[in-house]
Design a protein around this motif. Structure first.
Motif, PDB file in Angstrom:
ATOM      1  N   VAL A  13       0.849  -1.183   0.000  1.00 42.12           N
ATOM      2  CA  VAL A  13       0.000   0.000   0.000  1.00 42.12           C
ATOM      3  C   VAL A  13       0.888   1.237   0.000  1.00 42.12           C
ATOM      4  CG1 VAL A  13      -1.788   1.309   1.208  1.00 42.12           C
ATOM      5  CG2 VAL A  13      -1.776  -1.201   1.350  1.00 42.12           C
ATOM      6  N   THR A  15       0.921   5.160   0.393  1.00 38.33           N
ATOM      7  CA  THR A  15       0.027   6.147   0.988  1.00 38.33           C
ATOM      8  C   THR A  15       0.482   7.529   0.553  1.00 38.33           C
ATOM      9  OG1 THR A  15      -0.300   4.670   2.869  1.00 38.33           O
ATOM     10  CG2 THR A  15      -0.992   6.952   3.137  1.00 38.33           C
ATOM     11  N   TYR A  28       1.886  -2.463   4.187  1.00 37.79           N
ATOM     12  CA  TYR A  28       1.204  -3.628   3.624  1.00 37.79           C
ATOM     13  C   TYR A  28      -0.152  -3.800   4.278  1.00 37.79           C
ATOM     14  CZ  TYR A  28       5.646  -4.743   1.520  1.00 37.79           C
ATOM     15  OH  TYR A  28       6.785  -4.680   0.766  1.00 37.79           O
ATOM     16  N   LEU A  34      -7.555  -4.265   4.950  1.00 34.01           N
ATOM     17  CA  LEU A  34      -8.255  -3.546   3.891  1.00 34.01           C
ATOM     18  C   LEU A  34      -9.736  -3.403   4.229  1.00 34.01           C
ATOM     19  CD1 LEU A  34      -8.362  -2.126   1.171  1.00 34.01           C
ATOM     20  CD2 LEU A  34      -8.492  -4.400   0.080  1.00 34.01           C
ATOM     21  N   THR A  37     -10.077  -0.730   6.829  1.00 40.28           N
ATOM     22  CA  THR A  37      -9.865   0.572   6.209  1.00 40.28           C
ATOM     23  C   THR A  37     -11.132   1.033   5.512  1.00 40.28           C
ATOM     24  OG1 THR A  37      -7.493   0.181   5.931  1.00 40.28           O
ATOM     25  CG2 THR A  37      -8.500   1.824   4.478  1.00 40.28           C
ATOM     26  N   TYR A  45      -3.229  -1.174   8.472  1.00 34.81           N
ATOM     27  CA  TYR A  45      -2.178  -1.916   7.781  1.00 34.81           C
ATOM     28  C   TYR A  45      -1.880  -3.199   8.541  1.00 34.81           C
ATOM     29  CZ  TYR A  45      -1.393   2.737   5.791  1.00 34.81           C
ATOM     30  OH  TYR A  45      -1.544   3.949   5.173  1.00 34.81           O
ATOM     31  N   ILE A  69      -9.394   4.970  -2.271  1.00 33.55           N
ATOM     32  CA  ILE A  69      -8.445   3.866  -2.435  1.00 33.55           C
ATOM     33  C   ILE A  69      -8.402   3.526  -3.916  1.00 33.55           C
ATOM     34  CG2 ILE A  69      -7.904   1.463  -1.887  1.00 33.55           C
ATOM     35  CD1 ILE A  69      -9.476   1.858   0.750  1.00 33.55           C
ATOM     36  N   THR A  77      -1.165  -3.758  -6.137  1.00 32.67           N
ATOM     37  CA  THR A  77      -0.710  -2.657  -5.289  1.00 32.67           C
ATOM     38  C   THR A  77      -1.877  -1.697  -5.090  1.00 32.67           C
ATOM     39  OG1 THR A  77       1.520  -2.812  -6.214  1.00 32.67           O
ATOM     40  CG2 THR A  77       0.984  -0.790  -5.035  1.00 32.67           C
ATOM     41  N   LEU A  78      -2.005  -1.205  -3.859  1.00 34.06           N
ATOM     42  CA  LEU A  78      -3.043  -0.236  -3.545  1.00 34.06           C
ATOM     43  C   LEU A  78      -2.428   1.135  -3.314  1.00 34.06           C
ATOM     44  CD1 LEU A  78      -5.148  -2.320  -0.984  1.00 34.06           C
ATOM     45  CD2 LEU A  78      -5.522  -2.064  -3.448  1.00 34.06           C
ATOM     46  N   TYR A  80      -3.544   4.454  -1.104  1.00 35.25           N
ATOM     47  CA  TYR A  80      -4.462   5.144  -0.207  1.00 35.25           C
ATOM     48  C   TYR A  80      -4.215   6.637  -0.360  1.00 35.25           C
ATOM     49  CZ  TYR A  80      -5.300   0.857   2.636  1.00 35.25           C
ATOM     50  OH  TYR A  80      -5.642  -0.394   3.099  1.00 35.25           O
TER      51      TYR A  80
END
Length: 122
Positions: A13, A15, A28, A34, A37, A45, A69, A77-78, A80
């Motif tokens: 993740v 950010t 991560y 998730l 979140t 995380y 998100i 891969t994210l 935020y």
């Protein structure tokens, strides 16, 4: 969308500050982090060193309110996009990416980490 978690059940993740675009940190998340979140609106995380989920700011008060998100093209891969309260880095800097490869400091330290963070878990 199906997120592609790695063999440890984690996804990276990135950010980023929703207002400035500055990259704040990399961490991560697992499926539970998730989900938390998404349901709470605050960044959660999975800590690989502690082996548990943590809400960003639970010890310091430096929370990350989720604006959105995003998922990358490979869904592995994210991103935020957050509104940061306080500082994102446990070192007290305004970003975890506060130094160049040669060690030169390129960001400001905004808080003394000994005053902001509970060190019992480190």
């Amino acid at each position: 969308m199906d997120i592609k978690y790695n063999s440890s059940g984690l996804v990276p993740v990135i950010t980023q500050d929703a207002e400035t675009g500055r990259v704040l940190m990399l961490a991560y998340a697992n499926t539970e982090a998730l989900s938390l979140t998404r349901s709470t609106g605050y960044a959660h995380y999975f800590s690989r060193s502690r082996g548990r989920i943590w809400k960003k700011g639970e010890e310091s008060g430096h929370f990350q309110k989720i604006e959105t998100i995003r998922v990358d093209c490979d869904a592995d891969t994210l991103l935020y996009m957050v509104h940061q309260t306080g500082v994102p880095c446990h070192t007290g800097y305004e970003t975890c990416f506060f130094r160049e490869l040669d060690g030169k400091i390129i960001a400001r330290r905004l808080v003394n980490p000994d005053e902001a963070y509970d060190k019992k878990d480190e």
